[in-house]
Design an enzyme around this catalytic site. Structure first.
Site, PDB file in Angstrom:
ATOM      1  N   GLY A 155       0.808  -1.216   0.000  1.00  0.00           N
ATOM      2  CA  GLY A 155       0.000   0.000   0.000  1.00  0.00           C
ATOM      3  C   GLY A 155       0.837   1.259   0.000  1.00  0.00           C
ATOM      4  N   GLU A 158      -2.092   6.451  -3.290  1.00  0.00           N
ATOM      5  CA  GLU A 158      -3.333   6.931  -2.678  1.00  0.00           C
ATOM      6  C   GLU A 158      -4.228   7.569  -3.733  1.00  0.00           C
ATOM      7  OE1 GLU A 158      -1.521   7.851   1.780  1.00  0.00           O
ATOM      8  OE2 GLU A 158      -2.538   9.446   0.675  1.00  0.00           O
ATOM      9  N   HIS A 161      -2.536  10.779  -4.462  1.00  0.00           N
ATOM     10  CA  HIS A 161      -1.078  10.812  -4.514  1.00  0.00           C
ATOM     11  C   HIS A 161      -0.569   9.545  -5.197  1.00  0.00           C
ATOM     12  CE1 HIS A 161      -2.104  13.514  -1.132  1.00  0.00           C
ATOM     13  NE2 HIS A 161      -1.143  14.246  -1.670  1.00  0.00           N
ATOM     14  N   TRP A 187      -5.651   1.340  -6.110  1.00  0.00           N
ATOM     15  CA  TRP A 187      -4.997   0.587  -7.181  1.00  0.00           C
ATOM     16  C   TRP A 187      -3.989  -0.403  -6.612  1.00  0.00           C
ATOM     17  CZ3 TRP A 187      -8.135   1.162 -10.837  1.00  0.00           C
ATOM     18  CH2 TRP A 187      -8.683   2.405 -11.170  1.00  0.00           C
ATOM     19  N   ARG A 294      -0.445 -17.680 -42.681  1.00  0.00           N
ATOM     20  CA  ARG A 294      -1.501 -16.926 -43.359  1.00  0.00           C
ATOM     21  C   ARG A 294      -1.061 -16.594 -44.783  1.00  0.00           C
ATOM     22  NH1 ARG A 294      -6.859 -15.591 -43.955  1.00  0.00           N
ATOM     23  NH2 ARG A 294      -7.144 -13.358 -44.357  1.00  0.00           N
ATOM     24  N   GLU A 389       4.036   1.211 -11.000  1.00  0.00           N
ATOM     25  CA  GLU A 389       5.434   1.205 -10.549  1.00  0.00           C
ATOM     26  C   GLU A 389       6.231   2.341 -11.183  1.00  0.00           C
ATOM     27  OE1 GLU A 389       5.610  -0.759  -8.238  1.00  0.00           O
ATOM     28  OE2 GLU A 389       4.230  -2.396  -8.666  1.00  0.00           O
ATOM     29  N   ASP A 393       6.255   8.583 -18.200  1.00  0.00           N
ATOM     30  CA  ASP A 393       6.794   9.949 -18.164  1.00  0.00           C
ATOM     31  C   ASP A 393       7.691  10.170 -16.953  1.00  0.00           C
ATOM     32  OD1 ASP A 393       5.397  10.457 -20.462  1.00  0.00           O
ATOM     33  OD2 ASP A 393       3.772  11.554 -19.485  1.00  0.00           O
TER      34      ASP A 393
END
Length: 410
Positions: A155, A158, A161, A187, A294, A389, A393
Site C-alpha cells: 500500500g 493513494e 497521490h 490501485w 496466413r 510502478e 513519463d
C-alpha cells in the site's frame, strides 16, 4: 508458380515448425543463452513448463470473465515464484537477480496480471519484511508468503497521490502500546484476497514508516475494484483504514522515509523490466508464426516487405531489451545497479512491448482482436504496466534528472 515450401528459407521452415526463431521455443537472436548459467536455463524452463500447464490453457477465459484464480497462489508458491531472491532460511529461493528476472519474463509471457501477482508478493511484500523487518517479523510472515499460504499486497499509492508518494496523507499515531492507522490506498494489486498488507504511512513527525497490516484487524477493509479493461485476471482493490489498531511489533523497525518504499519499487521495476520482454516475445512469436501460415496473393504474408519490416524491428527491439536487462541483472547481483538504471530498463521494456503488441495485432489482422490469440490481452495489460510502478513519463524524468542533476518534477 512457386509453392510455399519453395518460398520459405530453411530458417523460416524451422521457425514455422516451432513457432519461434529456434527449436527451444524462445527468441534469442544474439545467443544470450551463452551468458546464462545452466541453473538459469533450468529455472527458466521449469517456469516455462509451469506457465504452459497452469496458466496458458486458462488465461483467456480468466481474462474474459475478469476472474482471479485464487488457486494459482499456492501453485506459484510450489514452483518457487514468490521471493526467489529471499534466503532459503525464510522460505525463499536464495537465487540471484538474473534468475528472478527470468522467472518474471516467463510468467509475463503467460500474462502480465499473473506476473503482477508474483512480483507484488516477492518484491513489494516479502522484500521489505526481509530487508527492514525484525527477525520475529521475518520468521512469522516470510515462510507463509513464500509458500503461497498467505497472499500479500503493498500500500503506497493513494487516491490523490500517485507519482508523488511523499504527499501521502495515510498516517499512524502512537497510542502507548499500539498505533492507530488511518487513511486509504488505491490501485492495490492482490488486496481483496490478501492476508498481509505492507502499508506506508506518515507518523506524527511526518516521517514515512512501514506498517504490516493483517487481515481481520478491526477497521481494515479491502474493497475490490471492478470494470477494468486491463489486468483482468489480476485482482485489484483499495485499502481503507479507519482507526486500525496496529501492534508496535508490526512496525518495520529498520527503515524510515521514502527510501523504504522506493527501494521496494526498485525491486519490482527490475522484475517488470524482464517481465514486459516476456509479453513482447509472446506477441512476436505469435506474429511470426501467423505470418508464415496466413497466405494472401499466393504466398505467406511473411514474404511481403512490410510484414518482414515489422518482424525484423520487433526482434531487434527485443534483442536490445534483453541485453539491457541482462546487464542490469549483472549489476544488481554485484550491488551496483542504480535506481535510475532500473527506471530506464523498466520504461524501455514496457515501451517496446507495447509497440510490438500493436504491430503484432496488425500482422494478425482481424484475428488479432479475438481471444484466439494473446495479442489484445497483452496490449490491454501493458497499458497498465506502462503506468504502474512509476509512469512512462516519470521514468523519463528520472533519467533526465540523473543526467542533468536537475529534478523536473519538483
Amino acid at each position: 508458380m512457386s509453392s510455399q515450401a519453395d518460398v520459405l528459407s530453411p530458417q523460416a521452415k524451422a521457425a514455422k515448425a516451432h513457432g519461434s526463431t529456434n527449436a527451444a521455443g524462445f527468441t534469442d537472436y544474439f545467443d544470450l543463452d551463452g551468458l546464462l548459467t545452466e541453473e538459469h536455463k533450468l529455472i527458466r524452463q521449469s517456469i516455462r513448463d509451469f506457465v504452459k500447464k497452469e496458466i496458458s490453457p486458462n488465461i483467456e477465459k480468466w481474462a474474459q470473465d475478469a476472474h482471479f484464480p485464487s488457486e494459482i497462489v499456492r501453485k506459484f508458491g510450489d514452483v518457487g515464484a514468490f521471493g526467489p531472491t529471499i534466503p532459503t532460511e525464510y522460505g525463499g529461493g536464495g537465487l540471484d537477480y538474473i534468475s528472478y528476472g527470468l522467472i518474471m519474463q516467463e510468467i509475463e509471457r503467460g500474462d502480465s496480471g499473473m506476473r503482477s501477482t508474483a512480483s507484488v508478493q516477492g518484491s513489494l511484500v516479502m522484500f521489505p519484511i526481509y530487508a527492514y523487518g525484525s527477525e520475529e517479523q521475518r520468521r512469522k510472515f516470510l515462510p507463509k508468503l513464500a509458500s503461497g499460504e498467505w497472499l500479500g499486497c503493498f500500500g503506497l499509492t493513494e487516491p490523490d497521490h500517485g507519482s508523488n508518494p511523499g504527499g501521502m496523507t495515510t498516517n499512524i499515531k502512537g497510542m502507548g502500546d499500539y498505533y492507530l492507522l488511518n487513511g486509504a490506498k488505491l490501485w492495490i494489486s492482490n488486496s481483496p484476497q490478501s492476508q498481509v498488507a505492507v502499508v506506508w504511512a506518515k507518523d506524527e513527525t511526518g516521517r514515512i514508516r512501514g506498517v504490516i497490516v493483517e487481515k481481520g484487524m478491526e477497521g481494515f477493509t479491502a474493497p475490490e475494484i471492478h470494470n477494468k479493461w486491463s489486468l483482468r485476471a489480476s485482482i485489484t482493490g483499495e485499502l481503507v483504514f479507519d482507526n486500525v489498531k496496529i501492534p508496535k511489533e508490526n512496525i518495520l523497525p529498520n527503515v524510515s522515509g521514502l527510501r523504504g518504499p522506493l527501494s521496494c519499487l526498485d525491486s519490482a521495476r527490475f522484475g517488470i523490466a524482464w517481465g514486459a520482454i516476456g509479453a513482447a516475445i509472446d506477441c512476436y512469436e505469435s506474429a511470426l508464426k501467423y505470418s508464415l501460415e496466413r497466405e494472401q496473393f499466393g504466398k505467406p504474408i511473411g514474404g511481403f516487405q512490410l510484414q518482414q519490416k515489422k518482424l525484423a524491428e520487433m526482434l531487434t527491439e527485443i534483442t536490445k531489451a534483453q541485453l539491457l536487462v541482462w546487464r542490469l541483472g549483472v549489476l544488481k547481483n554485484e550491488g551496483k545497479a542504480t535506481s535510475a538504471q532500473i527506471s530506464m530498463a523498466k520504461r524501455n521494456s514496457v515501451e517496446i512491448a507495447l509497440h510490438i503488441a500493436r504491430e503484432a495485432r496488425q500482422i494478425h489482422g482481424g484475428m488479432g482482436i479475438t481471444g484466439e490469440y494473446s495479442i489484445m490481452r497483452h496490449m490491454m495489460n501493458l497499458e497498465s504496466v506502462v503506468t504502474y510502478e512509476g509512469t512512462h513519463d516519470i521514468h523519463l524524468l528520472i533519467t533526465g534528472a540523473d543526467i542533468t542533476g536537475i529534478q523536473a518534477f519538483k
